[in-house]
Design a protein around this motif. Sequence first.
Motif, PDB file in Angstrom:
ATOM      1  N   MET A  86      28.141  79.782 -34.627  1.00 47.71           N
ATOM      2  CA  MET A  86      27.900  78.728 -33.637  1.00 47.71           C
ATOM      3  C   MET A  86      28.540  77.390 -33.996  1.00 47.71           C
ATOM      4  O   MET A  86      28.445  76.924 -35.128  1.00 47.71           O
ATOM      5  N   SER A 127      25.968  92.245 -28.910  1.00 50.99           N
ATOM      6  CA  SER A 127      25.739  90.953 -29.581  1.00 50.99           C
ATOM      7  C   SER A 127      26.903  90.603 -30.509  1.00 50.99           C
ATOM      8  O   SER A 127      27.599  91.490 -31.033  1.00 50.99           O
ATOM      9  N   CYS A 128      27.054  89.316 -30.729  1.00 49.71           N
ATOM     10  CA  CYS A 128      28.088  88.836 -31.656  1.00 49.71           C
ATOM     11  C   CYS A 128      27.762  89.297 -33.073  1.00 49.71           C
ATOM     12  O   CYS A 128      28.656  89.625 -33.860  1.00 49.71           O
ATOM     13  N   ASP A 156      21.541  88.001 -31.051  1.00 49.57           N
ATOM     14  CA  ASP A 156      22.105  86.733 -31.519  1.00 49.57           C
ATOM     15  C   ASP A 156      21.034  85.654 -31.475  1.00 49.57           C
ATOM     16  O   ASP A 156      20.288  85.555 -30.491  1.00 49.57           O
ATOM     17  N   ARG A 158      19.362  81.924 -31.178  1.00 51.16           N
ATOM     18  CA  ARG A 158      19.609  80.718 -30.370  1.00 51.16           C
ATOM     19  C   ARG A 158      19.613  79.485 -31.253  1.00 51.16           C
ATOM     20  O   ARG A 158      19.693  78.361 -30.764  1.00 51.16           O
ATOM     21  N   GLU A 329      19.267  86.580 -28.053  1.00 46.68           N
ATOM     22  CA  GLU A 329      19.960  86.954 -26.812  1.00 46.68           C
ATOM     23  C   GLU A 329      21.270  87.639 -27.194  1.00 46.68           C
ATOM     24  O   GLU A 329      21.592  87.762 -28.372  1.00 46.68           O
ATOM     25  N   ARG A 331      24.855  86.652 -26.868  1.00 48.76           N
ATOM     26  CA  ARG A 331      25.660  85.502 -26.435  1.00 48.76           C
ATOM     27  C   ARG A 331      26.926  85.963 -25.730  1.00 48.76           C
ATOM     28  O   ARG A 331      27.566  86.920 -26.163  1.00 48.76           O
ATOM     29  N   ARG A 332      27.301  85.272 -24.670  1.00 50.31           N
ATOM     30  CA  ARG A 332      28.545  85.634 -23.980  1.00 50.31           C
ATOM     31  C   ARG A 332      29.742  85.025 -24.681  1.00 50.31           C
ATOM     32  O   ARG A 332      30.841  85.576 -24.674  1.00 50.31           O
ATOM     33  N   CYS A 334      30.502  83.638 -28.506  1.00 48.96           N
ATOM     34  CA  CYS A 334      29.827  83.654 -29.807  1.00 48.96           C
ATOM     35  C   CYS A 334      29.570  82.263 -30.372  1.00 48.96           C
ATOM     36  O   CYS A 334      28.753  82.089 -31.260  1.00 48.96           O
ATOM     37  N   VAL A 337      25.100  79.064 -27.369  1.00 53.85           N
ATOM     38  CA  VAL A 337      24.008  79.808 -26.716  1.00 53.85           C
ATOM     39  C   VAL A 337      24.318  79.894 -25.216  1.00 53.85           C
ATOM     40  O   VAL A 337      25.017  79.045 -24.661  1.00 53.85           O
ATOM     41  N   ASN A 338      23.778  80.912 -24.570  1.00 54.44           N
ATOM     42  CA  ASN A 338      24.104  81.141 -23.156  1.00 54.44           C
ATOM     43  C   ASN A 338      23.683  79.990 -22.248  1.00 54.44           C
ATOM     44  O   ASN A 338      24.395  79.644 -21.312  1.00 54.44           O
TER      45      ASN A 338
END
Length: 344
Positions: A86, A127-128, A156, A158, A329, A331-332, A334, A337-338
């Motif tokens: 992140m 997931s990433c 993943d 948050r 979650e 993540r879309r 990586c 957070v979404n």
Amino acid sequence: MALSSLKFFSILQFLIIAFSMLSTRLNADDPPLTLDYYASSCPFVFDIVRRVMECEVLSDPRNAALVVRLHMHDCFVQGCDGSVLMDDTVTLKGEKKASQNLQSLKGFRTIDRIKSMVESECPGIVSCADIVTIAARDAVMLVGGPYWDVPVGRKDARTASLELANANLPAADEGLPSIVSKFLYQGLSVTDMVALSGAHTIGMARCQNFRSRIYGDFESTSDRSPMSEIYLSRLRSTCPAAPGSGDNNVSALDYVTPNLFDNSYYQILMTGDGLLNSDQELYSSIFGVETKQLVQCYAVDPLEFFKQFADSMVKMGNITNADSFATGEVRRNCRFVNSLIRSE
Ligand code: HEM
């Protein structure tokens, strides 16, 4: 300080760290990971990851090392939950600026590439954290190392934790007892630690991380086997003594076969030529009776090393905490957070 009192205080320090860390361990119950988690939702995920990793390693074998290290630095901080990936935002302080990551941890673009291929095939499914774990296995295999099955189903996080990244990640100039305690905290044994350190059979280290080793500034607990003169002078020409000069110049962790995953790392330790203090301590530390035996074993028995490395990678990949399963979650992207992506 006399060697015996040094030994006593270091053992005491080790026990204190180990017990205090064990008492605050994350929840390490068996995570709900399975081999067929994506069998119906994203059946080709393993193929996609493999294809991208093949290109990445072909274009530069170092990419294999970058991804393997990335996986370890993910798992050692609140479990394998993609927190290391992140980016910093206004509301989230990531782990990329931690002392062991800053200007050092790489491979993020490789993960971005894999993620975008996976997203185009099965959006919002994988997931990433799983992608990094699968990619690390492929990385090892593509440079000649062992294969193992990767259990999947991670979530993943948050959140990320700069504090935990600073606290949990081992450093090259840390003594063996302290490094052991960091592995125990993660539920990893001394055997796991020595086998996983074999990842240093590939990849590079920066001068900043081996300067004290080659100019003798490290407070070692070793009955030091000296480095060979030829190797030492080669390293000194890459890495100047003055702190700040040439900090980012790199040298291979395994100078014999730097791009091949084999057991020469352990053979090098037995000659005293480990690049990092933490590497050489595995063989030379006065606290390393068990670690020395393991180094000797893996140096002569590559198959035993491969088997243990594979087992320990699965174990490391299974480090989780209940939080990422409860609140995590897929993540879309990586890096974020979404909720942040939607609101942008
Ligand atoms: C035992 C404790 C460990 C310590 C103290 C340690 C420390 C380090 C350091 C200081 C570097 C060089 C980073 C730089 O100069 O930028 C490095 C590189 C690396 N580490 Fe470790 N490490 C440890 C364990 C591990 C484990 C368990 C793995 C994976 C299973 C791993 C994989 C790698 C890889 C592949 C590289 C090369 C990365 C590159 O080429 O940039 N290390 N490690």
